[in-house]
Motif scaffolding. Structure first.
Motif, PDB file in Angstrom:
ATOM      1  N   SER A 566      44.711  47.564  32.496  1.00 22.69           N
ATOM      2  CA  SER A 566      44.142  47.393  33.838  1.00 22.69           C
ATOM      3  C   SER A 566      45.222  47.306  34.912  1.00 22.69           C
ATOM      4  CB  SER A 566      43.262  46.131  33.884  1.00 22.69           C
ATOM      5  OG  SER A 566      44.065  44.944  33.926  1.00 22.69           O
ATOM      6  N   LYS A 567      46.458  47.026  34.515  1.00 26.46           N
ATOM      7  CA  LYS A 567      47.573  46.900  35.466  1.00 26.46           C
ATOM      8  C   LYS A 567      48.386  48.185  35.563  1.00 26.46           C
ATOM      9  CE  LYS A 567      47.095  42.592  36.804  1.00 26.46           C
ATOM     10  NZ  LYS A 567      46.843  42.252  38.233  1.00 26.46           N
ATOM     11  N   ALA A 568      47.838  49.295  35.113  1.00 20.60           N
ATOM     12  CA  ALA A 568      48.608  50.548  35.057  1.00 20.60           C
ATOM     13  C   ALA A 568      49.112  50.986  36.422  1.00 20.60           C
ATOM     14  CB  ALA A 568      47.764  51.657  34.435  1.00 20.60           C
ATOM     15  N   GLU A 569      48.294  50.826  37.463  1.00 16.64           N
ATOM     16  CA  GLU A 569      48.724  51.323  38.767  1.00 16.64           C
ATOM     17  C   GLU A 569      49.868  50.493  39.352  1.00 16.64           C
ATOM     18  OE1 GLU A 569      47.856  54.229  40.570  1.00 16.64           O
ATOM     19  OE2 GLU A 569      47.368  54.557  38.457  1.00 16.64           O
ATOM     20  N   VAL A 570      49.776  49.167  39.255  1.00 15.71           N
ATOM     21  CA  VAL A 570      50.854  48.352  39.801  1.00 15.71           C
ATOM     22  C   VAL A 570      52.105  48.467  38.926  1.00 15.71           C
ATOM     23  CG1 VAL A 570      50.235  46.181  38.633  1.00 15.71           C
ATOM     24  CG2 VAL A 570      51.404  46.123  40.855  1.00 15.71           C
TER      25      VAL A 570
END
Length: 573
Positions: A566-570
Motif C-alpha cells: 500500500s506504500k508503493a507510491e511514497v
C-alpha cells in the motif's frame, strides 16, 4: 536508497581475486566516423558446421566447450550499434547489419572468446571501477550442439544483477545448464551500467541532449534482436522467457510493465527484486549536477555539459560516478531506472495492483533472510526506511513500526531484518504474484532457504544472491569485471541441478514440475486463496534426496506485505 544499493554489494569484493579472468581484447578496431569500436576477428579455419551459425548478414564461429561437450557457446554477438562517441548517453541504435556484413568481408567471424564487458562502477571506495568498454552491447548464446537441426527450442534471456553498477555476464555461466537440459537455448545480455546506462536530467525529454533509461533500452533491443535472429541458432522466438536476478529482476519487472509492450517474451523469472525507488528526472537533477561537476563539466547549459561529458575520458566519468555514490548529501545517489513518463510511466508495484502488466506465466521468489538495508550501517529501522525511501514522512515511518512490534520477533535484530527485508525485497512475490495469479494460472513463488556454506562472507543465514552462488558453480563477483568460483561439493552440485531443473522446466512449459528431477516435490501454484510457495532447501547430506518442501505463506507476513504494498507510491517502487 543507499541501503538498497549497499545491500546489492556482494561481500566477495573483499575476497582475493588474484588470477581470475581479465578483460580480453577482441580483434581490430573499426571507424564509425565519430568514434572507433572494437570488432570481432575473422576466423580463418571455420570448418565445423556444427558450431557455426549463418545469420544472413554474417556467419559466426562458436566454441564447443571442452568440459561440457554437448554445449556450444557463441560469445560476443552484437545486437546493437556501439554506443560510443555522440551515441554516449543516447538510446540504443539497432544493429546496422549492412555495416557488419561489409566489415566481415565474407569471412567467418570468431565468436569463441568472451567480449569486452561494459564499463564497471564500484560500491567500494578501496576498489574503484572503470574497467571495461563502452563498446559492449553483445549477447552470449549457449546452445545444445545439435540445436540448429532440431530448431524451435525454448529460449531464456538472462539479465544479470549488480545494482545497475557492475557485472560481467561471464560470472553467471550457463554451460552446465545446457549440458543438463539439451532442450533450451540461453542468451546472456550485456547492457550499459551506472552513469553510462542511467544518467538522467529533466532536459532529456528533448533527445537532443540525451535519453532516459538507456541501459534498459539496451536490454529491450537485445530482446528484439533475439526475436529476429534466435531461430538461426535453433530457438523459438515465440517461446522466450525473460529472467533476471536483483537488478536483472528489477529489469524483468520493468519489462513487464513498460509502456511499450509487444511479443518480446512469453514468460518471466524474477529472482529477488530489489524494491528501491524509481525517482523522477527532477529528483535526479542533483545527482546529474554533482556528477557533471566531478567530471569537470559544470560550466554552461545542460547542452554544454552534455557535450563536455560526451568528450570526457572514461576514467574521469568513472571517478565522478563513484564520488556521486559516496556523496551522502544526495537523497538519490543511484544511477538506475527512473520514471521517465514515456517508457516507464509509473511505479511497477502500482501497475501490478491495477492489472497493468504483461500477463505471462511468472516464477518469482526471494531468499529467506534478505534485507537490503544493512543494520550495521543504519542501526535503526527508521533510519533504514528513510535512507532507502527518501519520501517517507515521520507518519509513514510510524505506521511501518506499528506493523513490526518487537513482541512479534525473537530479538531487535530479527525485528530489524524483517521490517527492512520485507520493504526492500521480500514482499515482492506477493506484490507481483497475487495480481499475476488473477490473470495467469501459472504463477509460482518460492522462498530460497539454503545459506552459502560456512565462512563464505555471509553474516545472515540466507542472504541476497545465495541461490545465485548455488546455481552458478559457486560464483563470486569481484571488482572491475573479475569473478571467481568456489569449489562445490557433490551435495551442492546435486541441489544446484534440482534448482536448474525447476527453472528450465518452467522455461520449456510454464510449469516447473513438468521436467523436475524425480526426487523433487511437486511445486503448487500461488494465488490469493492459496498463497503457497516452494521452500528451496538443500538436503544436507544426500545427493539422491530433496530437502525442498511446500509451505503456506504465514498470515502475519501476508498482512504486513499488504501494508508494504500500500506504500508503493511514497516508496516509489
Amino acid at each position: 536508497m543507499l541501503g538498497a544499493i549497499f545491500g546489492l554489494l556482494n561481500l566477495a569484493l573483499f575476497k582475493d581475486f588474484s588470477g581470475v579472468l581479465e578483460q580480453i581484447p577482441l580483434g581490430p578496431t573499426g571507424d564509425l566516423g565519430y568514434a572507433t569500436y572494437q570488432g570481432n576477428q575473422p576466423y580463418p579455419n571455420a570448418v565445423d558446421s556444427r558450431t557455426t551459425v549463418d545469420l544472413g548478414y554474417v556467419t559466426y564461429q562458436g566454441k564447443l566447450d571442452e568440459e561440457y561437450p554437448n554445449t556450444v557457446v557463441y560469445f560476443g554477438i552484437r545486437y546493437a550499434e556501439p554506443p560510443v562517441g555522440y551515441r554516449r548517453f543516447r538510446a540504443t541504435v539497432p544493429l546496422d547489419t549492412a555495416r557488419v556484413t561489409e566489415q566481415a568481408n565474407g569471412e567467418v567471424i570468431d565468436a569463441t572468446e568472451p567480449p569486452n564487458f561494459c564499463i564497471q562502477g564500484s560500491l567500494n571506495p578501496l576498489q574503484p571501477g572503470g574497467a571495461g568498454s563502452e563498446d559492449c552491447l553483445h549477447v552470449n548464446i549457449y546452445t545444445p550442439l545439435d540445436a540448429k537441426e532440431r530448431g524451435n527450442l525454448p529460449v531464456m534471456v538472462f539479465i544479470h544483477g549488480g545494482a545497475f553498477l557492475f557485472g560481467n555476464p561471464l560470472a553467471w555461466p550457463f554451460e552446465h545448464w545446457i549440458e543438463q537440459s539439451q532442450e533450451v537455448i540461453i542468451v546472456s545480455v550485456y547492457y550499459r551500467l551506472a552513469s553510462f546506462g542511467f544518467l538522467a536530467v529533466p532536459e532529456f525529454t528533448n533527445s537532443t541532449y540525451g535519453d532516459f533509461n538507456v541501459g534498459l533500452k539496451d536490454q529491450r533491443e537485445a530482446l528484439r534482436w533475439v526475436q529476429s535472429n534466435i531461430g538461426k541458432f535453433g530457438g523459438n522466438p515465440n517461446e522466450v522467457t525473460v529472467a533476471g536476478h536483483s537488478a536483472g529482476a528489477i529489469s524483468t519487472e520493468l519489462h513487464m510493465t513498460v509502456n511499450e509492450r509487444g511479443p518480446l517474451f512469453s514468460r518471466a523469472i524474477v529472482q529477488s527484486v530489489v524494491r528501491s525507488p524509481l525517482p523522477t528526472p527532477e529528483q535526479q537533477r542533483p545527482l546529474f549536477e554533482f556528477y557533471a561537476a566531478e567530471a569537470k563539466c559544470s560550466t554552461g547549459s545542460v547542452e554544454q555539459k552534455m557535450d563536455c561529458l560526451r568528450n570526457a575520458d572514461i576514467s574521469e566519468l568513472s571517478v565522478a560516478q563513484e564520488a556521486a555514490f559516496l556523496n551522502f548529501a544526495l537523497e538519490y545517489r543511484a544511477f538506475s531506472p527512473i520514471v521517465d513518463g514515456v517508457l516507464i510511466t509509473g511505479h511497477p508495484t502500482t501497475k501490478f495492483q491495477g492489472g497493468d502488466f504483461a500477463h505471462v506465466p511468472l516464477l518469482i521468489g526471494t531468499t529467506s533472510n534478505e534485507t537490503l538495508a544493512p543494520e550495521l550501517f543504519y542501526q535503526t529501522i527508521p533510519r533504514a526506511l528513510k535512507g532507502t525511501f527518501p519520501l517517507l514522512t515521520a507518519t509513514d515511518i510510524e505506521e511501518f513500526l506499528q506493523q513490526y512490534p518487537l513482541d512479534d520477533f525473537d530479538s531487535s535484530s530479527h525485528q530489524y531484518q524483517v521490517a527492512t527485508g520485507e520493504s526492500t525485497a521480500r514482499c515482492t512475490p506477493q506484490a507481483m504474484g497475487i495480481p499475476s495469479s488473477r490473470y495467469v494460472n501459472e504463477t509460482w513463488t518460492y522462498r530460497y532457504n539454503t545459506p552459502i556454506p560456512p565462512n563464505k562472507f555471509d553474516e545472515i543465514p540466507v542472504e541476497h544472491a545465495d541461490e545465485i552462488w548455488m546455481m552458478f558453480r559457486g560464483t563470486y563477483n569481484g571488482p572491475n569485471g573479475t569473478f571467481a568460483f568456489d569449489p562445490q561439493t557433490a551435495v551442492e552440485r546435486a541441489f544446484a541441478s534440482e534448482l536448474i531443473a525447476y527453472w528450465l522446466s518452467f522455461v520449456r512449459t510454464s510449469n516447473p514440475n513438468t521436467y523436475k528431477l524425480p526426487k523433487s516435490p511437486v511445486w503448487k501454484t500461488y494465488n490469493e486463496p492459496s498463497p503457497v510457495r516452494m521452500v528451496l532447501m538443500q538436503e544436507p547430506y544426500s545427493t539422491i534426496m530433496s530437502g525442498s518442501y511446500m509451505e503456506k505463506q504465514p498470515a502475519l507476513e501476508t498482512t504486513r506485505c499488504e501494508f508494504v504494498i500500500s506504500k508503493a507510491e511514497v516508496c516509489q517502487n
